[in-house]
Design a protein around this motif. Structure first.
Motif, mmCIF file in Angstrom:
data_model
loop_
_atom_site.group_PDB
_atom_site.id
_atom_site.type_symbol
_atom_site.label_atom_id
_atom_site.label_comp_id
_atom_site.label_asym_id
_atom_site.label_seq_id
_atom_site.Cartn_x
_atom_site.Cartn_y
_atom_site.Cartn_z
ATOM 1 N N GLN B 438 0.845 -1.208 0.000
ATOM 2 C CA GLN B 438 0.000 0.000 0.000
ATOM 3 C C GLN B 438 0.878 1.254 0.000
ATOM 4 O O GLN B 438 1.825 1.371 0.789
ATOM 5 N N GLU B 439 0.527 2.190 -0.865
ATOM 6 C CA GLU B 439 1.295 3.417 -1.040
ATOM 7 C C GLU B 439 1.259 4.259 0.235
ATOM 8 O O GLU B 439 0.211 4.418 0.858
ATOM 9 N N PHE B 440 2.424 4.784 0.620
ATOM 10 C CA PHE B 440 2.428 5.622 1.829
ATOM 11 C C PHE B 440 1.959 7.027 1.500
ATOM 12 O O PHE B 440 2.041 7.465 0.354
ATOM 13 N N PRO B 441 1.428 7.720 2.512
ATOM 14 C CA PRO B 441 0.834 9.033 2.292
ATOM 15 C C PRO B 441 1.828 10.183 2.418
ATOM 16 O O PRO B 441 3.018 10.015 2.094
ATOM 17 N N ALA B 442 1.384 11.335 2.865
ATOM 18 C CA ALA B 442 2.024 12.623 2.588
ATOM 19 C C ALA B 442 3.097 13.076 3.567
ATOM 20 O O ALA B 442 3.303 14.272 3.731
ATOM 21 N N TYR B 443 3.763 12.130 4.214
ATOM 22 C CA TYR B 443 4.785 12.497 5.194
ATOM 23 C C TYR B 443 6.022 11.653 4.933
ATOM 24 O O TYR B 443 5.961 10.423 4.993
ATOM 25 N N ASP B 444 7.158 12.292 4.657
ATOM 26 C CA ASP B 444 8.363 11.533 4.342
ATOM 27 C C ASP B 444 9.055 11.116 5.643
ATOM 28 O O ASP B 444 9.413 11.978 6.459
ATOM 29 N N PRO B 445 9.235 9.824 5.846
ATOM 30 C CA PRO B 445 9.811 9.346 7.106
ATOM 31 C C PRO B 445 11.272 9.751 7.324
ATOM 32 O O PRO B 445 11.796 9.535 8.410
ATOM 33 N N GLY B 450 9.129 9.166 13.334
ATOM 34 C CA GLY B 450 8.072 8.307 13.870
ATOM 35 C C GLY B 450 7.133 7.790 12.799
ATOM 36 O O GLY B 450 6.554 6.704 12.945
ATOM 37 N N MET B 451 6.972 8.546 11.713
ATOM 38 C CA MET B 451 6.077 8.087 10.652
ATOM 39 C C MET B 451 6.674 6.897 9.900
ATOM 40 O O MET B 451 5.932 6.125 9.281
ATOM 41 N N GLY B 452 7.984 6.736 9.951
ATOM 42 C CA GLY B 452 8.592 5.538 9.374
ATOM 43 C C GLY B 452 8.147 4.296 10.115
ATOM 44 O O GLY B 452 7.773 3.279 9.509
ATOM 45 N N LEU B 453 8.174 4.365 11.437
ATOM 46 C CA LEU B 453 7.707 3.231 12.243
ATOM 47 C C LEU B 453 6.204 3.040 12.066
ATOM 48 O O LEU B 453 5.715 1.901 12.020
ATOM 49 N N THR B 454 5.478 4.147 11.958
ATOM 50 C CA THR B 454 4.027 4.076 11.723
ATOM 51 C C THR B 454 3.730 3.305 10.439
ATOM 52 O O THR B 454 2.914 2.383 10.426
ATOM 53 N N TYR B 455 4.384 3.676 9.350
ATOM 54 C CA TYR B 455 4.138 3.004 8.064
ATOM 55 C C TYR B 455 4.552 1.528 8.136
ATOM 56 O O TYR B 455 3.841 0.641 7.674
ATOM 57 N N ALA B 456 5.730 1.292 8.693
ATOM 58 C CA ALA B 456 6.291 -0.068 8.683
ATOM 59 C C ALA B 456 5.411 -1.048 9.442
ATOM 60 O O ALA B 456 5.333 -2.218 9.079
ATOM 61 N N THR B 457 4.757 -0.582 10.502
ATOM 62 C CA THR B 457 4.006 -1.506 11.359
ATOM 63 C C THR B 457 2.501 -1.413 11.161
ATOM 64 O O THR B 457 1.758 -2.140 11.830
ATOM 65 N N SER B 458 2.039 -0.541 10.264
ATOM 66 C CA SER B 458 0.597 -0.397 10.068
ATOM 67 C C SER B 458 -0.003 -1.709 9.574
ATOM 68 O O SER B 458 0.469 -2.300 8.609
ATOM 69 N N ASN B 459 -1.066 -2.141 10.231
ATOM 70 C CA ASN B 459 -1.665 -3.430 9.891
ATOM 71 C C ASN B 459 -2.348 -3.446 8.522
ATOM 72 O O ASN B 459 -2.577 -4.513 7.965
ATOM 73 N N ARG B 460 -2.714 -2.274 7.989
ATOM 74 C CA ARG B 460 -3.369 -2.285 6.673
ATOM 75 C C ARG B 460 -2.431 -1.799 5.570
ATOM 76 O O ARG B 460 -2.887 -1.370 4.515
ATOM 77 N N GLY B 560 7.578 -10.488 10.337
ATOM 78 C CA GLY B 560 8.288 -9.276 10.734
ATOM 79 C C GLY B 560 9.085 -8.670 9.581
ATOM 80 O O GLY B 560 9.332 -7.457 9.575
ATOM 81 N N ALA B 561 9.476 -9.483 8.616
ATOM 82 C CA ALA B 561 10.231 -8.965 7.465
ATOM 83 C C ALA B 561 9.417 -7.965 6.651
ATOM 84 O O ALA B 561 9.974 -7.156 5.901
ATOM 85 N N ASP B 562 8.102 -8.019 6.797
ATOM 86 C CA ASP B 562 7.245 -7.070 6.078
ATOM 87 C C ASP B 562 7.126 -5.728 6.800
ATOM 88 O O ASP B 562 6.549 -4.787 6.264
ATOM 89 N N ASP B 563 7.660 -5.658 8.032
ATOM 90 C CA ASP B 563 7.626 -4.397 8.778
ATOM 91 C C ASP B 563 8.827 -3.552 8.372
ATOM 92 O O ASP B 563 9.759 -3.319 9.160
ATOM 93 N N THR B 564 8.815 -3.104 7.152
ATOM 94 C CA THR B 564 9.962 -2.348 6.652
ATOM 95 C C THR B 564 9.483 -1.213 5.745
ATOM 96 O O THR B 564 8.283 -0.989 5.598
ATOM 97 N N LEU B 565 10.437 -0.495 5.186
ATOM 98 C CA LEU B 565 10.134 0.665 4.340
ATOM 99 C C LEU B 565 10.818 0.506 2.991
ATOM 100 O O LEU B 565 11.788 -0.267 2.869
ATOM 101 N N PRO B 566 10.374 1.249 1.986
ATOM 102 C CA PRO B 566 11.086 1.228 0.708
ATOM 103 C C PRO B 566 12.555 1.623 0.901
ATOM 104 O O PRO B 566 12.865 2.485 1.720
ATOM 105 N N GLU B 567 13.407 0.985 0.129
ATOM 106 C CA GLU B 567 14.857 1.253 0.240
ATOM 107 C C GLU B 567 15.196 2.726 0.132
ATOM 108 O O GLU B 567 16.118 3.208 0.783
ATOM 109 N N ARG B 568 14.454 3.425 -0.691
ATOM 110 C CA ARG B 568 14.728 4.845 -0.920
ATOM 111 C C ARG B 568 14.699 5.631 0.402
ATOM 112 O O ARG B 568 15.455 6.583 0.575
ATOM 113 N N LEU B 569 13.850 5.229 1.305
ATOM 114 C CA LEU B 569 13.720 5.935 2.580
ATOM 115 C C LEU B 569 14.784 5.513 3.582
ATOM 116 O O LEU B 569 15.109 6.246 4.515
#
Lengths: 83, 615
Positions: B438-445, B450-460, B560-569
């Protein structure tokens, strides 16, 4: 010395008339603090909620202490949120 | 009390509607809406189910406060397994549909199976019937809602429907109600389309019975007073809307720009709240016409906009020369900065199209941004795009892609599958700015750790509405934290996640939390519902829901391997602003987050944690 001064949302009315799109260039004195600039443009201090110098937050306690440097960008918002 | 105690179960294969009692034991443990509907989904479906198969279920759910006098009580949710992510999907909407459904006497509607032909569900209080929708298939949300309102001959009916995107299986299709409010994320509209369910029309005059009416009136009035007196909910949001964030987030260097290549956009002010309020030279009008409120909402943050009638997007299209749902911050960012497009009128048009055909503007904008990245890299060409020069900042190309995706035509079919599938197909999975697809929204981690952890662990999958730490890290609500540090963010994210899950299950809007805390919201639940609803219980229900969603995702195959961010970030440092030279330091936050959650080092809830929460 020159800095960029930005007022957003409901504070934009306090900008000088030559400002464009929430931004203008102003002169500040060496040693002038954030609060002194805020007062000079008649921005109510209680309305200056989110204050940033070069994008970094300046807390209310720092606003009498933080001196502004040439080339800085001072940006201010009233209380706002989104999401 | 406050729960209606009734669930409508709709077997689409058999065309049958049946009534059953709400499981009140579950209601007491999961409250309602997001929590209770997810509990039903967990109990009734296989987590490995194909999200677009008849075996996936889709639940329209209200909360105990939905439709009551509590402020912002217009919220409702769509819960199912999500086709974009393969994870739990829970998409929350406002408007008036949810309150109408509750006032018709229903806690939830559970849809199962698939209809052999297009149908819509017609509800009037306790009467529910599936009806033929063959004539509505192929119609937009706007056409469908208008037709059903005329068919019923009652201007007060409320409609939730899908447009062409949901019919065509775009994986981020939305369910849209009241013309421009949407259960927008994770592709719940595609699930609805897969079931051949075009719309739900509802009229409810039964009312909602609450446990202690006087106590609810007293606590609701106190909450309304607090919302009115608070500078953010009483003045900032109604006046400027969420779009006021555009310049804030750009100034702090956290505005993801051109598919995450940059963190500041030089066109940000052109697409901001301030720009929406400016009078245009062409017609002497502003883009922003007024604000707008959902059911029972004293905040009134929504925007009503009118596109410049001389703009190329609408000049020969009178159907778009109307006042309709205007840009919110997330939509303006995704449709604008993510693509390098700074044409406010074009973005408003794209937003109208998203409402008209039922698309999530966040995933749409971010996916077009990823396609522009592929085009820049030479991975796709005009042969792929149907002759469109898909360059960053090309407004005409952007508009063409929006229209193609909304209608499922040409390259738009591929864009409708989301950026993860698109980028994998063309050999650059690293271009996809997604978590769990799912595409992340309007805040660059990189600029808001904290938004990096938010995105990485979001259940949806990546989402800001699962723990909006921007409130603290940027806006100072409830207290200011430094967006550039990782210390303390694990606890902050957990606290926001649990509180949000509870609010999402109550039937009220998360925006109340800019002014209210659990100390204000739990007493309203306590007044409306049976049993004692302390703040502690309210938050514990949130934590229970979070862990239940996590368990569902683990059973669906996530680790847990899915709790991550795009490499670019994680590897490409921010190029400007306060975060210049920084990446997101997820590795400094994630282990502490697992520990605070009571999960093992692989991100799996321990038996002790599950036992403590009664899971």
């Amino acid at each position: 010395m020159k800095i960029t001064f930005k007022l957003f949302a409901g504070l934009s009315a306090y900008l000088p008339s030559d400002a464009t799109r929430n931004s203008t260039e102003i002169d500040v004195q060496l040693g002038e603090t954030v609060h002194q600039v805020i007062d000079r443009f008649n921005v109510p201090r209680e309305e200056a909620h989110l204050v940033m110098i070069n994008g970094i937050y300046v807390s209310p306690e720092q606003r009498d202490l933080s001196e502004i440097r040439a080339g800085d960008t001072l940006a201010i918002w009233p209380p706002i949120a989104g999401g | 009390m406050s729960w209606t105690g009734k669930i409508l179960r709709v077997d689409l294969a058999k065309g049958a509607c049946t009534t059953e009692a709400t499981n009140m034991e579950w209601a007491h443990d999961y409250m309602g809406q997001r929590g209770l509907a997810t509990k039903y989904l967990v109990e009734e479906t296989d987590p490995t189910v194909d999200p677009l198969s008849p075996d996936n279920k889709m639940i329209f759910a209200t909360g105990p406060l939905t439709g009551t006098i509590a402020p912002t009580s217009g919220r409702w949710s769509v819960v199912c397994k999500g086709p974009l992510t393969g994870a739990i999907a829970c998409s929350n909407s406002g408007g008036f549909f949810g309150a109408e459904l509750k006032n018709a006497g229903w806690d939830m509607v559970i849809f199962e199976g698939k209809s052999a032909s297009p149908v819509y569900l017609d509800i009037t209080n306790d009467q529910a019937e599936l009806k033929d929708a063959s004539d509505l298939w192929g119609k937009s949300v706007w056409e469908t809602e208008t037709a059903l309102r005329e068919r019923r001959g009652d201007p007060d009916v409320r409609v939730a429907s899908i447009g062409l995107a949901g019919e065509n299986g775009a994986l981020y299709a939305a369910v849209v109600n009241d013309m421009d409010r949407a259960a927008g994320r994770s592709g719940v509209g595609a699930v609805m389309g897969s079931k051949n369910l075009k719309a739900v029309v509802v009229r409810g005059t039964v009312g909602v019975t609450v446990n202690d009416p006087m106590a609810l009136m007293k606590t609701s009035n106190a909450a309304k007073e607090a919302l009115a007196e608070n500078a953010v909910t009483g003045t900032g949001l109604p006046t400027h809307g969420t779009q006021v964030l555009m310049n804030v987030i750009n100034e702090i260097g956290a505005l993801p720009t051109r598919n995450g290549h940059d963190v500041q956009f030089d066109g940000a002010n052109d697409i901001s709240a301030e720009a929406m309020a400016e009078v245009r030279e062409s017609d002497g009008e502003a883009n922003l016409v007024s604000n707008h409120a959902c059911f029972g909402c004293p905040i009134s943050c929504a925007r009503r906009s009118k596109i410049d009638p001389t703009h190329f997007t609408v000049k020969d299209k009178p159907q778009y020369q109307i006042v309709s749902g205007g840009l919110e911050y997330e939509a303006a960012w995704a449709l604008g900065a993510a693509n390098g497009v700074n044409d406010l009128e074009a973005l408003t048009y794209a937003n109208f199209v998203c409402n008209e055909q039922g698309l999530d503007p966040i995933s749409l904008g971010a996916t077009i941004g990823a396609a522009m990245d592929l085009y820049s890299a030479g991975a796709i060409s005009q042969e792929d795009t149907g002759g469109v020069a898909l360059e960053f900042g090309n407004t005409e190309a952007f508009v063409a892609m929006v229209e193609a995706t909304a209608c499922g035509e040409g390259f738009g079919k591929e864009l409708g599958q989301g950026s993860r599938r698109l980028c994998e197909k063309y050999g650059h999975p690293e271009f996809s700015m997604t978590v769990k697809s799912q595409e992340f929204p309007a805040y660059d981690p990189r600029g808001i750790q904290g938004m990096g952890l938010t995105y990485a662990t979001s259940n949806r999958g990546a989402c800001h509405l699962r723990s909006y730490t921007v409130a603290s890290e940027v806006l100072g609500i409830p207290e200011k934290t430094d967006p550039l540090v990782t210390e303390g963010k694990a606890g902050l994210v957990k606290a926001f996640q649990d509180a949000t899950a509870a609010v999402d299950s109550s039937g009220t809007c998360i925006f109340t939390t800019f002014a209210l805390s659990g100390e204000d919201i739990a007493p309203m639940v306590d007044a409306a519902c049976e049993g004692d609803w302390s703040v502690e219980r309210f938050v514990e229900v949130g934590e229970r829901i979070w862990n239940m969603e996590r368990q569902y995702n683990i059973a669906a195959g996530f680790t847990g391997a899915d709790d991550t961010l795009p490499e670019r970030l994680l590897k490409d440092a921010a190029k400007s602003g306060p975060a210049e030279g920084s990446v997101n330091r997820l590795d400094e936050m994630l282990p502490e987050y697992y520990e605070q959650r009571g999960w093992d080092t692989d991100g799996v809830p321990t038996a002790e944690t599950l036992g403590r929460l009664g899971l």
